[in-house]
Motif scaffolding. Structure first.
Motif, PDB file in Angstrom:
ATOM      1  N   THR A 125       3.381  -1.923   4.107  1.00 39.00           N
ATOM      2  CA  THR A 125       3.484  -0.484   3.875  1.00 39.00           C
ATOM      3  C   THR A 125       4.662   0.042   4.677  1.00 39.00           C
ATOM      4  O   THR A 125       5.284  -0.687   5.453  1.00 39.00           O
ATOM      5  CB  THR A 125       2.164   0.223   4.251  1.00 39.00           C
ATOM      6  OG1 THR A 125       2.190   1.578   3.787  1.00 39.00           O
ATOM      7  CG2 THR A 125       1.916   0.197   5.746  1.00 39.00           C
TER       8      THR A 125
ATOM      9  N   LEU B 132       0.827  -1.201   0.000  1.00 38.57           N
ATOM     10  CA  LEU B 132       0.000   0.000   0.000  1.00 38.57           C
ATOM     11  C   LEU B 132       0.864   1.255   0.000  1.00 38.57           C
ATOM     12  O   LEU B 132       1.718   1.439   0.871  1.00 38.57           O
ATOM     13  CB  LEU B 132      -0.908   0.011   1.234  1.00 38.57           C
ATOM     14  CG  LEU B 132      -1.737   1.281   1.454  1.00 38.57           C
ATOM     15  CD1 LEU B 132      -2.742   1.469   0.319  1.00 38.57           C
ATOM     16  CD2 LEU B 132      -2.444   1.238   2.807  1.00 38.57           C
TER      17      LEU B 132
ATOM     18  N   ILE C  77      -1.422  -6.331   4.427  1.00 41.89           N
ATOM     19  CA  ILE C  77      -0.871  -5.057   3.978  1.00 41.89           C
ATOM     20  C   ILE C  77       0.613  -4.942   4.320  1.00 41.89           C
ATOM     21  O   ILE C  77       1.028  -5.168   5.461  1.00 41.89           O
ATOM     22  CB  ILE C  77      -1.620  -3.867   4.618  1.00 41.89           C
ATOM     23  CG1 ILE C  77      -3.073  -3.840   4.150  1.00 41.89           C
ATOM     24  CG2 ILE C  77      -0.915  -2.547   4.322  1.00 41.89           C
ATOM     25  CD1 ILE C  77      -3.254  -3.410   2.706  1.00 41.89           C
TER      26      ILE C  77
END
Length: 273
Positions: free
Chosen positions: A220, A199, A218
């Motif tokens: 990130t 992300l 995710i």
């Protein structure tokens, strides 16, 4: 023997915009055997020197420095050029016999561009747009500090990039709702229960929402989201190059951020939301 054409290029905007302008200039200069001078303006939208980001770009060029650079930095601004192009053409015409801005490069074919530039001695190209074809961005070599930051992220094979731009582009915000991203991400999960998402977003609230929903799926980074500091610039570059490591990217294709990532490394699909 006639002298080489001298091309001075001013790439405006953020990193993606600047890279496409630079490669346009590099490939054009190579094809017509011109000399390239890079006017890399260190401004809020990209507050880092060229060689703090890249070791090289695989093409020969001169970097404008000294008094002339300070003059460009103070007086050559993208927004004002678009508002007062005649005034800028008049002033800059003292130093250049051919001047090309956004509207010029968008309207000229490659053949016409070569014809016009080849008949000039000193050319200024100041734009944020691609104006000559190139094959990709793999000619840019990041400095070692940035490469180390990027490779520190473990991005599994088959990961999908997600780029959500939310703070500075009105059209993208209107066109691409967060629901659109969720729809595409759920499709990916249905196809692969083990899928991971990298992300990249400029909005802390959005990042927190997606982390809360997708949790360990995710990947990130924790970096400043603004681009007016070197740390913020480096964070953006890490995001671009990590998106480039994914095999497809969910995004709005109006953003040069994701389009830049597409042209780095292996072939990848952009899923436009």
């Amino acid at each position: 023997m006639s002298k080489k054409v001298k091309i001075s290029v001013v790439p405006f905007g953020g990193l993606g915009n600047r890279m496409r302008v630079l490669n346009s200039a590099f490939y054009l200069s190579k094809d017509i055997n011109a000399e390239t001078t890079l006017v890399w303006l260190k401004k809020a939208e990209l507050n880092a020197d060229f060689f703090r980001i890249f070791e090289h770009a695989s093409f020969d060029f001169k970097l404008l420095r000294g008094f002339r650079y300070k003059v460009f930095l103070k007086f050559v601004k993208h927004i004002y050029i678009n508002q007062y192009p005649k005034l800028y053409r008049f002033i800059l015409g003292i130093f250049f016999d051919k001047i090309l801005f956004d509207s010029d490069v968008q309207s000229l074919s490659s053949e016409t561009l070569i014809e016009q530039i080849s008949s000039s001695k000193s050319v200024l190209i100041a734009t944020c747009y691609e104006f000559y074809p190139f094959s990709g961005f793999d000619n840019f070599k990041l400095n070692k500090e940035l490469e180390a930051k990027i490779t520190s992220f473990q991005i599994p094979e088959g990961s999908i990039g997600v780029h959500i731009r939310r703070t500075d582009h009105v059209d993208i915000i209107k066109e691409s709702s967060l629901d659109n991203y969720h729809v595409e991400m759920r499709k990916c999960i249905a196809e692969n229960q083990n899928v991971k998402f990298y992300l990249a977003t400029d909005d802390a609230v959005v990042k927190a929402e997606f982390l809360n929903i997708y949790k360990s799926r995710i990947i990130t980074q924790d970096a400043p989201l603004n681009r007016d500091s070197e740390a913020g610039i480096f964070g953006g570059i890490v995001d671009i190059y990590n998106l480039a490591r994914c095999y497809k990217i969910i995004c709005n294709v109006k953003s040069s951020f994701a389009v830049t990532a597409k042209l780095i490394g292996k072939e990848k699909e952009l899923i436009n939301v």
